[in-house]
Write a protein that holds these residues in place. Structure first.
Motif, mmCIF file in Angstrom:
data_model
loop_
_atom_site.group_PDB
_atom_site.id
_atom_site.type_symbol
_atom_site.label_atom_id
_atom_site.label_comp_id
_atom_site.label_asym_id
_atom_site.label_seq_id
_atom_site.Cartn_x
_atom_site.Cartn_y
_atom_site.Cartn_z
ATOM 1 N N ASP A 227 62.843 49.000 17.768
ATOM 2 C CA ASP A 227 61.467 48.543 17.603
ATOM 3 C C ASP A 227 61.128 47.574 18.731
ATOM 4 O O ASP A 227 62.005 47.082 19.455
ATOM 5 N N VAL A 228 59.834 47.295 18.893
ATOM 6 C CA VAL A 228 59.408 46.464 20.019
ATOM 7 C C VAL A 228 59.897 45.026 19.868
ATOM 8 O O VAL A 228 60.066 44.314 20.864
ATOM 9 N N GLY A 229 60.161 44.593 18.640
ATOM 10 C CA GLY A 229 60.704 43.262 18.428
ATOM 11 C C GLY A 229 62.085 43.112 19.050
ATOM 12 O O GLY A 229 62.414 42.072 19.649
ATOM 13 N N TRP A 230 62.908 44.152 18.920
ATOM 14 C CA TRP A 230 64.245 44.125 19.527
ATOM 15 C C TRP A 230 64.132 44.044 21.044
ATOM 16 O O TRP A 230 64.880 43.324 21.710
ATOM 17 N N ASP B 91 66.723 41.691 27.264
ATOM 18 C CA ASP B 91 67.072 40.941 28.474
ATOM 19 C C ASP B 91 68.507 40.412 28.459
ATOM 20 O O ASP B 91 69.048 40.055 29.512
ATOM 21 N N HIS B 92 69.117 40.361 27.284
ATOM 22 C CA HIS B 92 70.478 39.823 27.170
ATOM 23 C C HIS B 92 71.505 40.925 26.895
ATOM 24 O O HIS B 92 72.644 40.645 26.539
ATOM 25 N N CYS B 93 71.079 42.169 27.073
ATOM 26 C CA CYS B 93 71.923 43.307 26.694
ATOM 27 C C CYS B 93 72.416 44.042 27.938
ATOM 28 O O CYS B 93 71.615 44.447 28.788
ATOM 29 N N HIS C 240 62.023 52.316 24.787
ATOM 30 C CA HIS C 240 60.888 51.529 25.301
ATOM 31 C C HIS C 240 61.211 50.996 26.684
ATOM 32 O O HIS C 240 62.370 50.684 26.982
ATOM 33 N N PHE C 241 60.168 50.862 27.520
ATOM 34 C CA PHE C 241 60.301 50.088 28.745
ATOM 35 C C PHE C 241 60.115 48.609 28.404
ATOM 36 O O PHE C 241 59.446 48.262 27.421
ATOM 37 N N ARG C 242 60.689 47.760 29.243
ATOM 38 C CA ARG C 242 60.719 46.332 28.940
ATOM 39 C C ARG C 242 59.329 45.751 28.692
ATOM 40 O O ARG C 242 59.110 45.027 27.726
ATOM 41 N N ASN C 243 58.375 46.029 29.560
ATOM 42 C CA ASN C 243 57.016 45.495 29.397
ATOM 43 C C ASN C 243 56.020 46.598 29.049
ATOM 44 O O ASN C 243 54.947 46.718 29.639
ATOM 45 N N HIS C 244 56.390 47.411 28.078
ATOM 46 C CA HIS C 244 55.547 48.513 27.599
ATOM 47 C C HIS C 244 54.161 48.048 27.196
ATOM 48 O O HIS C 244 53.190 48.806 27.254
#
Length: 426
Positions: A51-54, A60-62, A72-76
């Motif tokens: 989900d977008v919350g994840w 960024d820490h994964c 998802h892309f980071r800044n979708h």
């Protein structure tokens, strides 16, 4: 997506581990492929439908290995938040006008006049006064399913909203929590009607890369119908103006078995019968332009990552002149089925998404069609090799999109896999 003989050999006996935050159609599809579900929070995975919350809290820490994929892309949100979508489309229009002139820039006039409130309040008021009889629609920038949306014709109708704001005329702020941001748009008050009812169209677009831009368009989709007859005079009746299923299913006369959807094939056939092939082809190519130009508007600012892909749900409105309008773009289109027909569509859609992502390494990378998806853009427009397009005989266009045309996906998948298997053996 990448593929090779070596990769296929490496993946033949590897069990693909997946995580999924949703327990609806996508979970069924993932399990149906024989992949292994990882339920532990810290468990290792190869594919994650997150989900977008994840994305916001963890991405960024994964650390992600070469083969891992994420939905998802980071800044979708640059494309799917209503205010940012409008800002990026406006910027693209100005860029095209500078480089190619006003006529070319006019091809970007597919979204209604839009302002963000409270930031653009004074500019909006000036525009409002220039068109005193217009109808406007207010939408919270970060909500979905029709929540918080209302129509108005008088400035006093949004005064109560403005009073709740924490900003003042002189630009200073008080200590209250900031008001929720909205976009305000000129309402398309002359929509195309079927049986006297308003509808919009949900289309599915898959982006597997932004640099270079690679875009797939799904043939199937649906029209979402209102249960109530359209009238611009009843602006307070959400059942008349908002076609979201979440809204319509609360209507007193809603039938959950019949639902309020038409398949895109049904809709295209209806329009063909009413208006002829040339007008319908022009309409659907206009929709193609919306998909590509909207993606191009964020191509340079989207954080491209080879691990990421995005399935967008586009909502398109057609007006009485058969002009398509972009309403919004969803990064998390609903995957919960409203009936069996809806479940079948979404199951096949998601199955084909996973086939394109190609965790198993079965594709060559040269496919122009996979199941119900047609490759419409691959660092440039993709052209159709077979000009006798299914559902559109003797077409005046040659681009590789067949939105609303016959979707013989099972036949295509069998033929493609057989061809790829033989080519890899040789």
């Amino acid at each position: 997506m990448y593929s090779s003989k070596n990769r296929q050999a490496k993946n033949e006996n590897r069990v693909i581990r997946f995580k999924c935050t949703l327990q609806n159609t996508i979970a069924d599809v993932l399990r149906s492929r024989g992949w292994q579900e990882v339920k532990e929070e810290s468990g290792d995975w190869d594919f994650y439908w997150a989900d977008v919350g994840w994305m916001r809290e963890v991405f960024d820490h994964c650390y992600m290995e070469e083969h891992m994929r994420l939905n998802h892309f980071r800044n979708h949100y640059e494309l799917t938040r209503k205010n940012l979508m409008a800002k990026n489309l406006k910027r693209l229009r100005k860029q095209i006008e500078r480089e190619s002139g006003k006529i070319e820039a006019a091809k970007c006039d597919f979204f209604p006049t839009t302002f963000e409130l409270p930031a653009d309040y004074h500019i909006f008021v000036e525009e409002f006064k220039r068109s005193p009889n217009s109808t406007w629609i207010m939408k919270p920038i970060a909500k979905s399913q029709g929540k918080g949306i209302f129509l108005f014709r008088k400035l006093k109708d949004i005064m109560e909203w403005k009073k709740e704001d924490s900003w003042k005329i002189d630009g200073t702020k008080d200590d209250r929590e900031p008001v929720e941001n909205y976009v305000v748009q000129r309402y398309v008050d002359a929509p195309y009607l079927i049986g006297g009812r308003k509808f919009d169209i949900r289309c599915y677009v898959l982006v597997t890369s932004y640099i270079p831009l690679k875009v797939w368009l799904y043939r199937s989709g649906f029209g979402r119908m209102s249960n109530s007859r359209y009238s611009i005079d009843s602006i307070e009746d959400t059942y008349v103006h908002l076609t979201n299923v979440a809204i319509q299913k609360t209507s007193p006369d809603y039938d959950p078995e019949k639902g309020c959807k038409w398949s895109l094939i049904q809709l295209r056939m209806y329009l063909l019968a009413k208006h002829g092939p040339e007008a319908v082809e022009t309409l659907f190519r206009g929709m193609d332009d919306i998909f590509i130009k909207s993606l191009q508007s964020v191509q340079k600012i989207m954080i491209n990552d080879k691990h990421c892909f995005e399935l967008y749900g586009y909502d398109i409105l057609i007006d009485e002149t058969l002009k398509p309008w972009l309403l919004e773009i969803n990064a998390s289109p609903s995957l919960t089925a409203s009936n069996q027909q809806d479940y079948d569509l979404k199951f096949k859609l998601l199955h084909d998404v996973l086939t394109i992502i190609d965790m198993e390494g079965k594709l060559t990378g040269k496919e122009k069609r996979v199941g119900g998806f047609d490759l419409m853009w691959n660092d440039g427009p993709v052209h159709c090799e077979d000009l006798s397009m299914e559902g559109a005989p003797n077409p005046p266009f040659t681009t590789n999109t067949m939105l609303g045309c016959y979707n013989n996906r099972e036949e295509n998948l069998k033929k493609m896999m057989r061809s790829n298997f033989l080519s890899q053996k040789s």
